[in-house]
Each structure stands twice: as C-alpha cells, then as structure tokens.
Design a protein around this motif. Structure first.
Motif, PDB file in Angstrom:
ATOM      1  N   LEU A 108       0.834  -1.210   0.077  1.00 23.64           N
ATOM      2  CA  LEU A 108      -0.002  -0.173   0.047  1.00 23.64           C
ATOM      3  C   LEU A 108       0.754   1.263   0.164  1.00 23.64           C
ATOM      4  O   LEU A 108       0.498   2.167  -0.522  1.00 23.64           O
ATOM      5  N   ILE A 109       2.001   1.093   0.764  1.00 18.36           N
ATOM      6  CA  ILE A 109       2.833   2.279   1.093  1.00 18.36           C
ATOM      7  C   ILE A 109       3.456   2.602  -0.406  1.00 18.36           C
ATOM      8  O   ILE A 109       3.578   3.781  -1.108  1.00 18.36           O
ATOM      9  N   ILE A 110       3.924   1.581  -1.221  1.00 13.36           N
ATOM     10  CA  ILE A 110       4.446   1.603  -2.628  1.00 13.36           C
ATOM     11  C   ILE A 110       3.494   2.286  -3.573  1.00 13.36           C
ATOM     12  O   ILE A 110       3.793   3.273  -4.456  1.00 13.36           O
ATOM     13  N   LEU A 111       2.271   1.838  -3.538  1.00 16.58           N
ATOM     14  CA  LEU A 111       1.233   2.165  -4.482  1.00 16.58           C
ATOM     15  C   LEU A 111       0.960   3.477  -4.141  1.00 16.58           C
ATOM     16  O   LEU A 111       0.852   4.292  -5.033  1.00 16.58           O
ATOM     17  N   ALA A 112       0.920   4.036  -2.872  1.00 12.13           N
ATOM     18  CA  ALA A 112       0.633   5.539  -2.712  1.00 12.13           C
ATOM     19  C   ALA A 112       1.665   6.230  -3.132  1.00 12.13           C
ATOM     20  O   ALA A 112       1.515   7.165  -3.704  1.00 12.13           O
ATOM     21  N   ALA A 113       2.852   5.982  -3.021  1.00 14.65           N
ATOM     22  CA  ALA A 113       4.028   6.730  -3.678  1.00 14.65           C
ATOM     23  C   ALA A 113       4.036   6.777  -5.031  1.00 14.65           C
ATOM     24  O   ALA A 113       4.280   7.893  -5.555  1.00 14.65           O
ATOM     25  N   GLY A 118       3.241  10.066  -9.398  1.00 17.52           N
ATOM     26  CA  GLY A 118       2.617  10.431 -10.835  1.00 17.52           C
ATOM     27  C   GLY A 118       2.008  11.690 -10.751  1.00 17.52           C
ATOM     28  O   GLY A 118       1.931  12.348 -11.876  1.00 17.52           O
ATOM     29  N   TRP A 119       1.136  11.994  -9.675  1.00 16.09           N
ATOM     30  CA  TRP A 119       0.331  13.306  -9.898  1.00 16.09           C
ATOM     31  C   TRP A 119       1.189  14.458  -9.794  1.00 16.09           C
ATOM     32  O   TRP A 119       0.924  15.462 -10.339  1.00 16.09           O
ATOM     33  N   ILE A 120       2.597  14.265  -8.973  1.00 16.62           N
ATOM     34  CA  ILE A 120       3.456  15.449  -9.074  1.00 16.62           C
ATOM     35  C   ILE A 120       3.994  15.635 -10.309  1.00 16.62           C
ATOM     36  O   ILE A 120       4.261  16.863 -10.724  1.00 16.62           O
ATOM     37  N   ALA A 121       4.430  14.355 -11.045  1.00 20.15           N
ATOM     38  CA  ALA A 121       5.270  14.485 -12.307  1.00 20.15           C
ATOM     39  C   ALA A 121       4.190  15.157 -13.423  1.00 20.15           C
ATOM     40  O   ALA A 121       4.559  15.945 -14.345  1.00 20.15           O
ATOM     41  N   SER A 126       3.053  19.614 -16.710  1.00 22.81           N
ATOM     42  CA  SER A 126       2.268  20.125 -17.500  1.00 22.81           C
ATOM     43  C   SER A 126       2.313  22.023 -17.331  1.00 22.81           C
ATOM     44  O   SER A 126       1.821  22.726 -18.055  1.00 22.81           O
ATOM     45  N   THR A 127       2.913  22.395 -16.256  1.00 20.31           N
ATOM     46  CA  THR A 127       3.456  23.708 -16.202  1.00 20.31           C
ATOM     47  C   THR A 127       4.340  24.262 -17.281  1.00 20.31           C
ATOM     48  O   THR A 127       4.449  25.452 -17.391  1.00 20.31           O
ATOM     49  N   SER A 128       5.247  23.586 -17.665  1.00 18.72           N
ATOM     50  CA  SER A 128       6.451  23.911 -18.277  1.00 18.72           C
ATOM     51  C   SER A 128       5.931  23.756 -19.665  1.00 18.72           C
ATOM     52  O   SER A 128       6.651  24.446 -20.566  1.00 18.72           O
ATOM     53  N   GLY A 129       4.984  23.199 -20.177  1.00 16.11           N
ATOM     54  CA  GLY A 129       4.479  23.377 -21.776  1.00 16.11           C
ATOM     55  C   GLY A 129       3.547  24.053 -22.087  1.00 16.11           C
ATOM     56  O   GLY A 129       3.913  25.400 -21.334  1.00 16.11           O
ATOM     57  N   HIS A 130       2.867  23.910 -22.926  1.00 22.66           N
ATOM     58  CA  HIS A 130       1.482  24.654 -23.457  1.00 22.66           C
ATOM     59  C   HIS A 130       0.811  25.159 -22.428  1.00 22.66           C
ATOM     60  O   HIS A 130       0.276  24.340 -21.756  1.00 22.66           O
ATOM     61  N   ARG A 131       0.186  26.409 -22.443  1.00 21.74           N
ATOM     62  CA  ARG A 131      -0.629  27.049 -21.256  1.00 21.74           C
ATOM     63  C   ARG A 131      -2.039  27.481 -22.196  1.00 21.74           C
ATOM     64  O   ARG A 131      -1.670  28.211 -23.244  1.00 21.74           O
ATOM     65  N   GLU A 132      -2.894  27.200 -21.384  1.00 20.39           N
ATOM     66  CA  GLU A 132      -4.083  27.600 -21.805  1.00 20.39           C
ATOM     67  C   GLU A 132      -4.943  28.486 -20.817  1.00 20.39           C
ATOM     68  O   GLU A 132      -5.178  27.916 -19.813  1.00 20.39           O
ATOM     69  N   GLY A 133      -5.149  29.697 -21.090  1.00 20.10           N
ATOM     70  CA  GLY A 133      -5.686  30.602 -19.886  1.00 20.10           C
ATOM     71  C   GLY A 133      -4.477  30.838 -19.091  1.00 20.10           C
ATOM     72  O   GLY A 133      -3.355  30.434 -19.139  1.00 20.10           O
ATOM     73  N   GLY A 134      -4.986  31.831 -17.936  1.00 19.06           N
ATOM     74  CA  GLY A 134      -4.293  31.863 -16.795  1.00 19.06           C
ATOM     75  C   GLY A 134      -3.821  33.494 -16.989  1.00 19.06           C
ATOM     76  O   GLY A 134      -3.627  34.038 -17.995  1.00 19.06           O
TER      77      GLY A 134
END
Length: 151
Positions: A108-113, A118-121, A126-134
């Motif tokens: 469970l700890i490995i799955l959470a990591a 993946g969410w952090i990645a 997504s911030t360094s590439g193409h932006r839509e709005g903001g």
C-alpha cells in the motif's frame, strides 16, 4: 402325702450335676504395636459361661487388580506433546498473519508513492509546456532599485 398312701407312678429323683470350674491357663502374651490396642471380644457359650479374649484379625488378601494398559505418565507426556504442537501451530499461523499484513502494508505504501509521484510529475510537466488561459506576468520591464522591486 399321707404315709399310708403310696404313689401310683414311679418317682425319679434327679441330682444336679456339678459343673467343674474351668482350669485357668495363663494366656499367651500378644505383641501389641505401640499406640494400638487390640479389640476385646466376649462370647457367651450355650451353657452360660462367658469367654473373653482378644479378637484376631486375619489378614485379608489384597484384591487383585489389573495394572492399567497405559501408565499415567505416558498419557501425560502424550497430552503435553499434543498441546505443544497445537500451540506451535497457532504461533505459526500468527507469524504468517503478521508477515502477510506487513507485506500488504508495504505494498500500500509503494502504491501510494507511485500514485502521488505520478500526480506530482503530471503537475510539473504540465506547467512547463503549452498554457491555456491563466495570467501572464512580464517581469522584464520591472526596475529593481536598492533591493526594492517596483513593478
């Protein structure tokens, strides 16, 4: 009775028979255990005499009992072995359960990591590439004087 009169039936005269006095013999000495007193018994004979003496207990043979087929010690050892193996089996199950629970928590700890990583990645990529709005802030034209930012 009158002296002239004779009885018609024959008369028998009985004289009492003297009973000879018993000869007194000295009784043999019976060895007595210290602290025990043998029981005294009296018997009345048919002629009325009373005889008193010590009662002799005849030794009674012990009843013959078959020895048990299995000794108590063997039964106790066998039951102890059964109990020991039952406890060992329970401890084995307990340690197996603890090992499985530890492995499950580790997975469970490995799955959470992996999910959190993946969410952090996704957020970083997504911030360094193409932006839509903001909102876009241009800081090239800002003037920095004496460590103060004037925008």
């Amino acid at each position: 009775m009158h002296p002239d009169h004779t009885p018609q039936w024959p008369v028998e005269v009985h004289q009492p028979t003297p009973i000879p006095s018993p000869v007194v013999h000295s009784a043999p000495v019976v060895p007595v255990q210290p602290g025990t007193v043998p029981t005294v018994a009296s018997i009345v004979l048919p002629d009325g005499r009373v005889v008193t003496g010590y009662a002799i207990d005849h030794p009674q043979p012990q009843p013959v009992t078959d020895p048990p087929a299995v000794s108590r010690t063997a039964v106790n050892v066998a039951l102890g072995g059964v109990g020991f193996f039952a406890v060992c089996g329970g401890l084995l199950l307990l340690t197996s359960f603890i090992a499985a629970l530890t492995a499950f928590i580790g997975q469970l700890i490995i799955l959470a990591a992996v999910i959190f990583g993946g969410w952090i990645a996704v957020q970083v990529l997504s911030t360094s590439g193409h932006r839509e709005g903001g909102t876009t802030v241009n800081i090239r034209r800002a003037v920095i004087k004496r460590n103060h930012f004037h925008g």
